[in-house]
Design a protein around this motif. Structure first.
Motif, PDB file in Angstrom:
ATOM      1  N   PRO A   1     -41.500 -39.338  17.303  1.00  0.00           N
ATOM      2  CA  PRO A   1     -41.204 -38.009  16.766  1.00  0.00           C
ATOM      3  C   PRO A   1     -39.727 -37.763  16.474  1.00  0.00           C
ATOM      4  O   PRO A   1     -39.402 -37.033  15.530  1.00  0.00           O
ATOM      5  N   LEU A   2     -38.829 -38.357  17.257  1.00  0.00           N
ATOM      6  CA  LEU A   2     -37.405 -38.202  16.974  1.00  0.00           C
ATOM      7  C   LEU A   2     -37.015 -38.996  15.733  1.00  0.00           C
ATOM      8  O   LEU A   2     -36.269 -38.505  14.877  1.00  0.00           O
ATOM      9  N   ASP A   3     -37.533 -40.212  15.616  1.00  0.00           N
ATOM     10  CA  ASP A   3     -37.245 -41.020  14.424  1.00  0.00           C
ATOM     11  C   ASP A   3     -37.761 -40.319  13.165  1.00  0.00           C
ATOM     12  O   ASP A   3     -37.123 -40.374  12.104  1.00  0.00           O
ATOM     13  N   PHE A   4     -38.912 -39.658  13.269  1.00  0.00           N
ATOM     14  CA  PHE A   4     -39.462 -38.941  12.120  1.00  0.00           C
ATOM     15  C   PHE A   4     -38.518 -37.819  11.689  1.00  0.00           C
ATOM     16  O   PHE A   4     -38.287 -37.612  10.490  1.00  0.00           O
ATOM     17  N   ARG A   5     -37.970 -37.099  12.646  1.00  0.00           N
ATOM     18  CA  ARG A   5     -37.054 -36.000  12.306  1.00  0.00           C
ATOM     19  C   ARG A   5     -35.764 -36.527  11.679  1.00  0.00           C
ATOM     20  O   ARG A   5     -35.223 -35.929  10.751  1.00  0.00           O
ATOM     21  N   LEU A   6     -35.277 -37.652  12.196  1.00  0.00           N
ATOM     22  CA  LEU A   6     -34.067 -38.241  11.618  1.00  0.00           C
ATOM     23  C   LEU A   6     -34.336 -38.788  10.219  1.00  0.00           C
ATOM     24  O   LEU A   6     -33.485 -38.713   9.333  1.00  0.00           O
ATOM     25  N   LYS A   7     -35.527 -39.325  10.023  1.00  0.00           N
ATOM     26  CA  LYS A   7     -35.909 -39.835   8.703  1.00  0.00           C
ATOM     27  C   LYS A   7     -35.947 -38.702   7.677  1.00  0.00           C
ATOM     28  O   LYS A   7     -35.584 -38.884   6.506  1.00  0.00           O
ATOM     29  N   ASN A   8     -36.371 -37.520   8.109  1.00  0.00           N
ATOM     30  CA  ASN A   8     -36.521 -36.370   7.211  1.00  0.00           C
ATOM     31  C   ASN A   8     -35.409 -35.345   7.430  1.00  0.00           C
ATOM     32  O   ASN A   8     -35.647 -34.137   7.394  1.00  0.00           O
ATOM     33  N   TYR A   9     -34.231 -35.845   7.637  1.00  0.00           N
ATOM     34  CA  TYR A   9     -33.058 -34.995   7.863  1.00  0.00           C
ATOM     35  C   TYR A   9     -32.449 -34.586   6.518  1.00  0.00           C
ATOM     36  O   TYR A   9     -32.449 -35.364   5.567  1.00  0.00           O
TER      37      TYR A   9
ATOM     38  N   LEU B   1     -49.409 -37.072  35.473  1.00  0.00           N
ATOM     39  CA  LEU B   1     -49.096 -37.674  34.179  1.00  0.00           C
ATOM     40  C   LEU B   1     -47.727 -37.183  33.734  1.00  0.00           C
ATOM     41  O   LEU B   1     -47.422 -35.989  33.838  1.00  0.00           O
ATOM     42  N   ILE B   2     -46.895 -38.095  33.218  1.00  0.00           N
ATOM     43  CA  ILE B   2     -45.538 -37.751  32.786  1.00  0.00           C
ATOM     44  C   ILE B   2     -45.489 -37.777  31.264  1.00  0.00           C
ATOM     45  O   ILE B   2     -46.033 -38.691  30.626  1.00  0.00           O
ATOM     46  N   GLY B   3     -44.833 -36.781  30.671  1.00  0.00           N
ATOM     47  CA  GLY B   3     -44.698 -36.749  29.220  1.00  0.00           C
ATOM     48  C   GLY B   3     -43.314 -36.301  28.789  1.00  0.00           C
ATOM     49  O   GLY B   3     -42.690 -35.474  29.451  1.00  0.00           O
ATOM     50  N   TRP B   4     -42.868 -36.864  27.664  1.00  0.00           N
ATOM     51  CA  TRP B   4     -41.579 -36.487  27.083  1.00  0.00           C
ATOM     52  C   TRP B   4     -41.818 -35.933  25.683  1.00  0.00           C
ATOM     53  O   TRP B   4     -42.523 -36.539  24.871  1.00  0.00           O
ATOM     54  N   GLY B   5     -41.203 -34.794  25.403  1.00  0.00           N
ATOM     55  CA  GLY B   5     -41.351 -34.178  24.089  1.00  0.00           C
ATOM     56  C   GLY B   5     -40.021 -33.733  23.515  1.00  0.00           C
ATOM     57  O   GLY B   5     -39.060 -33.501  24.255  1.00  0.00           O
ATOM     58  N   VAL B   6     -40.000 -33.591  22.200  1.00  0.00           N
ATOM     59  CA  VAL B   6     -38.787 -33.153  21.510  1.00  0.00           C
ATOM     60  C   VAL B   6     -39.177 -32.125  20.449  1.00  0.00           C
ATOM     61  O   VAL B   6     -40.300 -32.134  19.941  1.00  0.00           O
ATOM     62  N   ALA B   7     -38.262 -31.226  20.151  1.00  0.00           N
ATOM     63  CA  ALA B   7     -38.459 -30.259  19.070  1.00  0.00           C
ATOM     64  C   ALA B   7     -37.104 -29.793  18.571  1.00  0.00           C
ATOM     65  O   ALA B   7     -36.087 -29.883  19.267  1.00  0.00           O
ATOM     66  N   THR B   8     -37.119 -29.278  17.362  1.00  0.00           N
ATOM     67  CA  THR B   8     -35.910 -28.751  16.731  1.00  0.00           C
ATOM     68  C   THR B   8     -35.938 -27.229  16.770  1.00  0.00           C
ATOM     69  O   THR B   8     -37.005 -26.622  16.712  1.00  0.00           O
ATOM     70  N   GLY B   9     -34.766 -26.631  16.864  1.00  0.00           N
ATOM     71  CA  GLY B   9     -34.637 -25.183  16.776  1.00  0.00           C
ATOM     72  C   GLY B   9     -33.622 -24.804  15.711  1.00  0.00           C
ATOM     73  O   GLY B   9     -32.768 -25.609  15.322  1.00  0.00           O
TER      74      GLY B   9
ATOM     75  N   ARG C   1     -28.387 -38.342  26.527  1.00  0.00           N
ATOM     76  CA  ARG C   1     -28.348 -37.685  27.832  1.00  0.00           C
ATOM     77  C   ARG C   1     -29.724 -37.723  28.504  1.00  0.00           C
ATOM     78  O   ARG C   1     -29.836 -37.907  29.710  1.00  0.00           O
ATOM     79  N   PHE C   2     -30.767 -37.554  27.709  1.00  0.00           N
ATOM     80  CA  PHE C   2     -32.122 -37.489  28.243  1.00  0.00           C
ATOM     81  C   PHE C   2     -32.693 -38.874  28.562  1.00  0.00           C
ATOM     82  O   PHE C   2     -33.543 -39.018  29.434  1.00  0.00           O
ATOM     83  N   GLY C   3     -32.223 -39.896  27.841  1.00  0.00           N
ATOM     84  CA  GLY C   3     -32.779 -41.242  27.995  1.00  0.00           C
ATOM     85  C   GLY C   3     -33.992 -41.488  27.120  1.00  0.00           C
ATOM     86  O   GLY C   3     -34.902 -42.248  27.479  1.00  0.00           O
ATOM     87  N   TRP C   4     -34.018 -40.864  25.941  1.00  0.00           N
ATOM     88  CA  TRP C   4     -35.176 -40.915  25.050  1.00  0.00           C
ATOM     89  C   TRP C   4     -35.546 -42.334  24.622  1.00  0.00           C
ATOM     90  O   TRP C   4     -36.716 -42.623  24.344  1.00  0.00           O
ATOM     91  N   SER C   5     -34.577 -43.222  24.560  1.00  0.00           N
ATOM     92  CA  SER C   5     -34.848 -44.585  24.076  1.00  0.00           C
ATOM     93  C   SER C   5     -35.828 -45.326  24.983  1.00  0.00           C
ATOM     94  O   SER C   5     -36.425 -46.327  24.573  1.00  0.00           O
ATOM     95  N   ASN C   6     -36.024 -44.859  26.197  1.00  0.00           N
ATOM     96  CA  ASN C   6     -36.960 -45.506  27.124  1.00  0.00           C
ATOM     97  C   ASN C   6     -38.379 -44.953  27.011  1.00  0.00           C
ATOM     98  O   ASN C   6     -39.248 -45.328  27.794  1.00  0.00           O
ATOM     99  N   ARG C   7     -38.608 -44.087  26.049  1.00  0.00           N
ATOM    100  CA  ARG C   7     -39.905 -43.416  25.933  1.00  0.00           C
ATOM    101  C   ARG C   7     -40.932 -44.297  25.221  1.00  0.00           C
ATOM    102  O   ARG C   7     -40.731 -44.709  24.082  1.00  0.00           O
ATOM    103  N   PRO C   8     -42.069 -44.577  25.841  1.00  0.00           N
ATOM    104  CA  PRO C   8     -43.152 -45.256  25.115  1.00  0.00           C
ATOM    105  C   PRO C   8     -43.826 -44.268  24.177  1.00  0.00           C
ATOM    106  O   PRO C   8     -43.943 -43.082  24.472  1.00  0.00           O
ATOM    107  N   LEU C   9     -44.289 -44.752  23.031  1.00  0.00           N
ATOM    108  CA  LEU C   9     -44.888 -43.857  22.044  1.00  0.00           C
ATOM    109  C   LEU C   9     -46.267 -43.375  22.489  1.00  0.00           C
ATOM    110  O   LEU C   9     -46.636 -42.220  22.264  1.00  0.00           O
ATOM    111  N   GLU C  10     -47.018 -44.225  23.141  1.00  0.00           N
ATOM    112  CA  GLU C  10     -48.423 -43.928  23.437  1.00  0.00           C
ATOM    113  C   GLU C  10     -48.572 -42.812  24.468  1.00  0.00           C
ATOM    114  O   GLU C  10     -47.936 -42.841  25.523  1.00  0.00           O
ATOM    115  N   PRO C  11     -49.417 -41.797  24.201  1.00  0.00           N
ATOM    116  CA  PRO C  11     -49.707 -40.772  25.219  1.00  0.00           C
ATOM    117  C   PRO C  11     -50.376 -41.389  26.450  1.00  0.00           C
ATOM    118  O   PRO C  11     -50.994 -42.458  26.381  1.00  0.00           O
ATOM    119  N   ARG C  12     -50.238 -40.699  27.578  1.00  0.00           N
ATOM    120  CA  ARG C  12     -50.817 -41.103  28.859  1.00  0.00           C
ATOM    121  C   ARG C  12     -50.321 -42.477  29.303  1.00  0.00           C
ATOM    122  O   ARG C  12     -51.023 -43.211  30.023  1.00  0.00           O
TER     123      ARG C  12
END
Length: 743
Positions: free
Chosen positions: A379-387, A432-440, A413-424
């Motif tokens: 999701p972060l790569d998608f936002r950067l792609k459509n910047y 269950l642990i989850g990481w999410g991102v959004a723009t404001g 700061r968050f360590g997003w690069s360690n996030r696996p794409l697959e849910p669960r």
């Protein structure tokens, strides 16, 4: 120079607040003060058949009971009035007639010698009604949605952009797409301080009013128009406010009732609303949104559809900017929008922190996350792609946009690069642990404002403007701006606000106060400095006699030569040479609209969230959050961080807890108390972090500050929802996300 701007100065009003020295609207006293208590209606629609006030009025000490039958005639009932935040329509008129427009409507005011007596007497007032069928459920009446009325409010709340390209064709032909419906519950502001007005009646009929308001000038304008009074006969004061969040932008009905009673009884009157009555006016409207997005296999967003149905009252068309944001943020050229209102038997909704923005982004950024997953792209790569560096909707470049830096610094700061794409795919014990991102995103507006600056006989600086400090730190940052502009220690500067006898300022909202009033404070101090310079040049043996304005600087409470800092004149000596008279200047700051209109002016944020979801119970804990903010020049990092943290806490509360439940059978909000209207508490808040990225912007206003009151909340609910999806694999589109939706 003092370099006060940018320093983490503690609140200059902090001591007054924590010691109780600060006085609020219901704490100002007057001789022979009477107390009013509001009687609230109990049906959603119909007419009052009869009001029996005999038992209440027979109690010793009850002065009067005002109803539609005996209320005095006032100018307002024959004429319309102006309100700085009024939507198109006909504003609610308390005690106007026997018609009931919504449940909780004020139908009587009991005035007595004591508050306790007024409250007891109110319980003895008996009312019978002719009940009519009502409609209060948005979801049941979306079929009769209509376009909002246009009016001056559309200048700040523009309608949806016109369609671009060919959405239907591109969406149909695209290989990757998503479509969803997003529901958003009613929310109420619930500031700690209840709404109150203390009206001090002077012998000559003049009124001094202590009102809970986000704009004393708006309250004064309301009173003078409604009651046909002259400006000289009304003064409104509000030095402190125990929270507003938009609920104080419009005058509330206790102001009308208190002024009416004081004028009729020729006596000072105080009216304070109860917590339950705080639910009887204004709220964030229930909204139902539909979004459809599509893209290409390489991750390019190519089509966007966003529509919304929102509730409003029967008597006003309250609108928000809900659907406009997509093409403002993303470079998508095939778009279609719609926004409609549904009239219901409720009170008119009211601006609530980031109105429309947090509503629209809560849906849009969940949808963006969905599309990214359909494309199997982070999701972060998608936002950067459509910047984009342009606002595609208005075809304007941004005055500044450091959102990419927000993504980069926040992710690191968050360590997003360690996030696996697959849910669960992340788990800790039964969680269950989850990481999410959004723009404001939010607007960076500047309004006109006036200020006065006075250099006193003892060399102190007193600056004032009739603005408000709604808890954001306005007292403090204005002190810093004044101190830096004239090169003085902050301890020698006093900033005053919240009084209609001070220079004019609009309501404090929309994240524009720092930019607007701050620019006025900077300008008036600059103008005062020029006046002091001229006086200094006239002094005998002045080292500044032949200097030009560009040759001098204001520092160390003196005017000195840049080329020779030792040569200068102290402010106290200038005042002494002025015959010991204070030196005063007044100025009005206006936005440079010709230049500003060439650009899109916004704040931006990137929000990263970690959640922990109990696999058995469905309970959600937000364990970490990082908000990276691009908000122009940060005037005070301490108060700025406080604002963003407050928005993050409220965003969590909005995402997981806050909703006002309507009983559609009775047309009444049921959980009208802080015991049952759930909000985030200390136990809900864990590791929250704020980053301010460097952003220079000389276009938004002379200070380069964009305002931070609302950007802190905008992206948070969607980031939490996206993190919950990553944790559980379940996409929830209805806010708040309560555990029953996850089980």
């Amino acid at each position: 120079m003092s370099n006060a701007i940018g320093k983490p100065l503690s609140r200059v009003d902090g001591r007054a607040k924590v010691t109780g020295e600060a006085k609020y609207a219901a704490e100002f006293n007057a001789p022979d003060l009477a107390y009013g208590y509001v009687v609230s209606g109990t049906i959603a629609k119909g007419k009052i058949n009869h009001i029996d006030t005999r038992a209440a009025k027979s109690l010793p000490g009850v002065l009067e009971i005002f109803t539609y039958e005996n209320r005095p005639k006032v100018a307002w009932f024959d004429l319309s009035y102006n309100d700085q935040d009024a939507p198109p329509g006909s504003p609610f008129r308390p005690l106007y007639d026997n018609k009931i427009k919504y449940s909780g409507q004020p139908i009587a005011l009991v005035v007595a010698d004591t508050f306790e007596l007024a409250r007891y007497a109110a319980s003895l007032v008996e009312v019978t009604y002719d009940v009519e069928p009502h409609e209060t459920g948005l979801d049941k009446h979306v079929d009769r949605g209509h376009k909002p009325s246009s009016g001056i409010a559309s200048l700040l709340k523009p309608p949806p952009p016109k369609p671009q390209g060919d959405f239907d064709k591109v969406y149909h032909e695209s290989p990757v797409k998503m479509r969803g419906t997003y529901v958003h519950a009613v929310e109420h502001h619930n500031p700690m301080e209840m709404f109150a007005s203390t009206v001090v009646y002077e012998k000559n009929g003049k009124l001094t009013i202590y009102d809970k308001t986000q704009g004393v000038t708006n309250s004064k304008m309301y009173v003078t128009q409604v009651f046909g009074m002259s400006n000289d006969d009304v003064r409104v004061i509000a030095p402190y406010m125990g929270g507003g969040f938009g609920s104080g932008l419009r005058p509330q009905y206790q102001l009308f009732l208190a002024v009416m009673a004081a004028r009729e009884l020729k006596r000072s009157v105080r009216v304070v609303l109860t917590r339950q009555q705080m639910f009887s006016f204004g709220h964030r409207p229930a909204t139902i949104q539909h979004i459809a997005l599509s893209g290409t296999t390489d991750g390019t967003l190519n089509a966007l559809y966003h529509d919304a149905h929102a509730e409003t009252s029967r008597f006003e068309d309250y609108t928000e900017v809900v659907v406009n944001w997509g093409a403002m943020l993303y470079p998508v050229t095939n778009t279609k929008y719609d926004y409609k209102l549904v009239d219901l038997d409720t009170y008119t909704p009211l601006d609530m922190r980031a109105p429309g923005g947090v509503t629209g982004f809560s849906a849009l950024e969940i949808a963006i996350d969905e599309l990214a997953y359909n494309m199997k792209i982070d999701p972060l790569d998608f936002r950067l792609k459509n910047y984009s560096d342009r606002n595609t909707a208005d075809d304007l470049p941004y005055s500044s946009k450091e959102l990419k830096a927000c993504f980069e610094q926040g992710a690191e700061r968050f360590g997003w690069s360690n996030r696996p794409l697959e849910p669960r795919s992340m788990k800790k014990e039964h969680n269950l642990i989850g990481w999410g991102v959004a723009t404001g995103m939010w607007d960076a507006n500047q309004m006109f404002a006036s200020a006065e600056a006075v250099l006193t006989v003892n060399g102190k600086l007193r600056v004032s403007s009739a603005t408000a400090d709604i808890g954001t730190g306005t007292y403090t940052i204005m002190t810093q701006i004044a101190a830096e502009t004239l090169g003085m220690p902050v301890d020698d500067v006093i900033f005053k606000l919240g009084d209609t006898e001070m220079p004019f300022s609009l309501i404090s909202g929309g994240s524009w106060t720092a930019a607007s009033v701050g620019s006025a404070v900077k300008l008036v101090c600059q103008d005062l400095g020029k006046k002091l310079f001229k006086l200094a040049q006239q002094m005998p043996d002045s080292p500044l006699k032949k200097a030009k304005l560009e040759d001098i600087e204001f520092a160390d409470s003196r005017i000195r030569l840049k080329s020779n800092p030792g040569a200068g004149v102290r402010y106290v000596d200038i005042v002494a040479a002025n015959g010991g008279r204070a030196v005063t200047e007044s100025s009005t700051s206006l936005p440079d609209l010709l230049e500003q209109r060439k650009y899109a002016r916004n704040t931006h944020s990137a929000v990263f969230v970690e959640v922990m979801v109990d696999e058995d119970l469905g309970s959600v804990k937000v364990t970490r959050m990082v908000s990276a903010i691009a908000g122009g020049r940060v005037l005070n990092p301490k108060t700025a961080r406080n604002q963003i943290l407050g928005g993050m806490v409220w965003g969590l509360s909005k995402a997981l807890e806050e909703e006002t439940a309507m009983d559609n059978v009775y047309g009444r909000f049921m959980n009208h108390s802080l015991a049952e209207y759930h909000v985030a508490v200390n136990a809900d808040i864990h590791d929250f972090d704020v980053i301010f990225v460097d952003e220079v912007d000389h276009i938004v206003n002379p200070l380069g500050a964009k305002g931070l009151g609302e950007i802190g909340i905008v992206g948070v609910p969607a980031a939490i929802a996206n993190a919950i999806f990553h944790a559980t694999g379940k996409r929830v589109r209805d806010l708040p996300i309560t555990l029953d939706k996850l089980l």
